[in-house]
Design a protein around this motif. Sequence first.
Motif: not given
Length: 424
Positions: A234, A244, A248, A263, A266
Amino acid sequence: MIKTPLAAKMRPSHIDEIIGQEHLVGNGKIIRRMVEAGNIASMILFGPPGTGKTSMAFAIAKSLSLPVRKLNAVINKKKDMEIVVEEAKMTGSIVLILDEVHRLDKARQDFLLPHLEDNLITLIGCTTSNPYHSINPAIRSRCHLFELFPLTAEQIKDAIQKTLQDKEKGYGTKNIFITDEAINHFAYSTNGDLRAVLNGLELAVSSTPPDQEDVIHITLEIAEECMQKKSFTHDKDGDAHYDVLSAFQKSIRGSDVNASLHYLGRLIEAADLDSIGRRLIVIAYEDIGLANPQAGPRAVAAVEAAERLGFPEARIPLAVAVSELALSPKSNTAYKALDEALNDIRTRPTGDVPLHLKDAHYKGASKLGRGVNYKYPHNYEGNWIKQQYLPNEIKDKKYFKPNENSKFERALKTVYENIVNKSK
């Protein structure tokens, strides 16, 4: 003497040795077809770190016994490329593997283009960035684009076993015992990044002394120490970040609270509080909207609380806000109505503001017809009186279309229908 890393030693020398990426090198797939035909074209290989882009590039060239040179667009200059071109003129052609190809500046791009055109250079560019976002269209249009995906846990386990058994490049000459738990940790702790796995395995082997019988024991505890922390793909400035964020919002929009929280996790692991906050507020108004009008203010309050708390406590109000937004009824009617109005404004004549609505707060306005015959609604029963508000050209246009699935909007629809009935 510089020691070659295990990950570099284990690079495949033929496409048959490539682990994963079956959609490109499996039987009948495009890159295998190119190799079997003995004719490869310039290409860009893109995907997350550790998916084997550079390894695949070398395997393609070696499969055809082609001369190959490797440069890096970050550190190698135009002069380095000139040397490769001169060598290509001597040999007839050459494969240029160019890591970080998205970092090419205009001067180096302009230098490469004619040599790509006449096939003197076959370029295999490698990048973690989306080529549609980061690579000059002139280069991109002369290359095929192939996306590589993270390896599965099973594929990584296969790679570990091959490394342990390979006597030439791997650890086949060493007596290594590795527990199933340790293999599982290597396989599941890197999100499909094989290079990170091999680096961790190399550290585990090199830092673990053998026992009295010359056996190196790799346990779960050793694997955890050598991997340190779950590798998290990421980059706040890269494509993974936006992927992401996209997942999300789409998970919240789709009312999947479990995926939404995943998410969110993350994004929290990436410590990206700013993006989380902006996206939550957008979601509250874009996807929930009038179906739960209080979701917007509550999302703002949760974001403000998270910003004041900071991580790790910030995760608490964020979890509350995400759960509410995911489970709230959904409606996009308000902003869609506005988008339709904006489209009319931008694409068609919509006419002038009706005279009776124009500003009349200046001397002489009435002589120009401004504000004349305007009816002040508060002077009438129910604070409403029939009169035209839209310009003549679009006076019958209806932008707002209430969502029947929203309790609040059904109430607004009733108000709206009562107004329409009065105006008949």
